[in-house]
Design an enzyme around this catalytic site. Structure first.
Site, PDB file in Angstrom:
ATOM      1  N   ASP A 146      -1.480 -18.565  16.090  1.00  0.00           N
ATOM      2  CA  ASP A 146      -1.047 -18.419  14.696  1.00  0.00           C
ATOM      3  C   ASP A 146      -1.191 -16.927  14.395  1.00  0.00           C
ATOM      4  O   ASP A 146      -2.295 -16.449  14.122  1.00  0.00           O
ATOM      5  CB  ASP A 146      -1.946 -19.251  13.776  1.00  0.00           C
ATOM      6  N   GLU A 148       3.767 -19.243  16.297  1.00  0.00           N
ATOM      7  CA  GLU A 148       4.469 -19.595  15.064  1.00  0.00           C
ATOM      8  C   GLU A 148       5.638 -18.643  14.852  1.00  0.00           C
ATOM      9  O   GLU A 148       5.515 -17.432  14.986  1.00  0.00           O
ATOM     10  CB  GLU A 148       3.522 -19.527  13.858  1.00  0.00           C
ATOM     11  N   ASP A 206      -6.543 -20.638  10.141  1.00  0.00           N
ATOM     12  CA  ASP A 206      -5.733 -20.040  11.209  1.00  0.00           C
ATOM     13  C   ASP A 206      -6.068 -20.662  12.563  1.00  0.00           C
ATOM     14  O   ASP A 206      -5.191 -20.810  13.416  1.00  0.00           O
ATOM     15  CB  ASP A 206      -5.979 -18.527  11.278  1.00  0.00           C
TER      16      ASP A 206
END
Lengths: 189, 189
Positions: free
Chosen positions: B7, B68, B141
């Site tokens: 992330d 991501e 996260d």
């Protein structure tokens, strides 16, 4: 001072090396473009940009790298590629301990033409004149990379003072451990 | 299949390793966060993110990396840092020849919760349940990185077929030289 200017982009990443000091005639040592295929896979494109930048750093051993500061008021898709290519350029230089400066497009235009709103043709014409070239470098990304390097050389005294002040302010604000500013927290099950 | 989920972020880059195959219970091998100081110099932060990702790749040797996909409808400043950190993660994996997949936040949410609009708490709760953890991983996260890895494992069969089709289409459209897709054009004065 020898500066590598980088106009970041995934499809065309302009690179140009200029040598000189403020107030004296400047010399171009090299200019070019690192290209990657627009329909390529992102990872392969980033690896190709890294190889290209590394090759320029190896060949010219610049003392400074000047990269265009990315804004997001442009096209969404373009800005992502630009931000990613610029990250690779900044990473390559920083890994070697070469100081990196970011300049905005209007700072660069103002430095070489006197106007922050100058168009591509004006920037190309001034780069050609300042570096005493036979013709404007093509494509525009290559000329922009040279303009970035020129901008950096001319702004260097002021930029250097600003960076020292910022570093001093950071050091005063928050003393960091000698091991550097990163911490990796890890939990294993 | 062992997947490292990332992330991306400059201040907090979530990382999580999950092992398993679609339709079978999954196992978490590790989870954590690579942090860099928010007031640090960009180049040093990118180098720190690179070192952090490299350390996770060294330790867990994942077969796939899931990152991501960055969109720019968020805050301008945040999105630049996210794009730059994601470029570093993709670069690190691609340099090693590890295939990288990008998943959008809504794909990840839909995969783990059944809804593309799930909130952070729902994602955290499902990650905790699916990986049989004692508590949701903190910060968010870290949980998001695990969710990315889970999403990738579950979508892998479909993603793999899509990538093969895209690669075939690229190969058919424009045959490239064997040396790879990059060309560096250079002009010396």
């Amino acid at each position: 001072m020898r500066v590598l200017g980088v106009d970041p982009g995934l499809t065309r990443c302009g690179v140009g090396v200029v040598e000189g000091v403020a107030g004296r005639p400047l010399a171009m040592l090299g200019v070019g473009v690192v290209r990657t295929p627009a329909d390529g896979e992102l990872g392969q494109r980033l690896v190709a940009v890294e190889r290209g930048i590394e090759a320029w750093l190896d060949e010219y051993e610049p003392e400074r790298v000047a990269v265009e500061r990315v804004f997001s008021q442009h096209n969404v898709r373009t800005v992502m590629g630009t931000a990613q290519a610029s990250a690779v350029a900044v990473l390559c230089a920083s890994r070697r301990g070469i100081p990196v400066a970011l300049h905005t497009p209007s700072e660069v235009k103002a430095a070489v033409t006197g106007s922050g709103r100058a168009d591509k043709a004006q920037v190309g014409a001034m780069v050609t004149r300042l570096l005493r070239l036979a013709a404007p470098p093509k494509p525009a990304d290559a000329a922009d990379a040279l303009a970035l390097a020129i901008c950096h050389i001319w702004r260097a005294p002021a930029t250097h003072r600003l960076q020292q002040a910022q570093a001093a302010a950071r050091a005063a604000r928050a003393p960091r451990p000698a091991s550097g500013g990163t911490s990796v927290r890890k939990v294993t099950p």
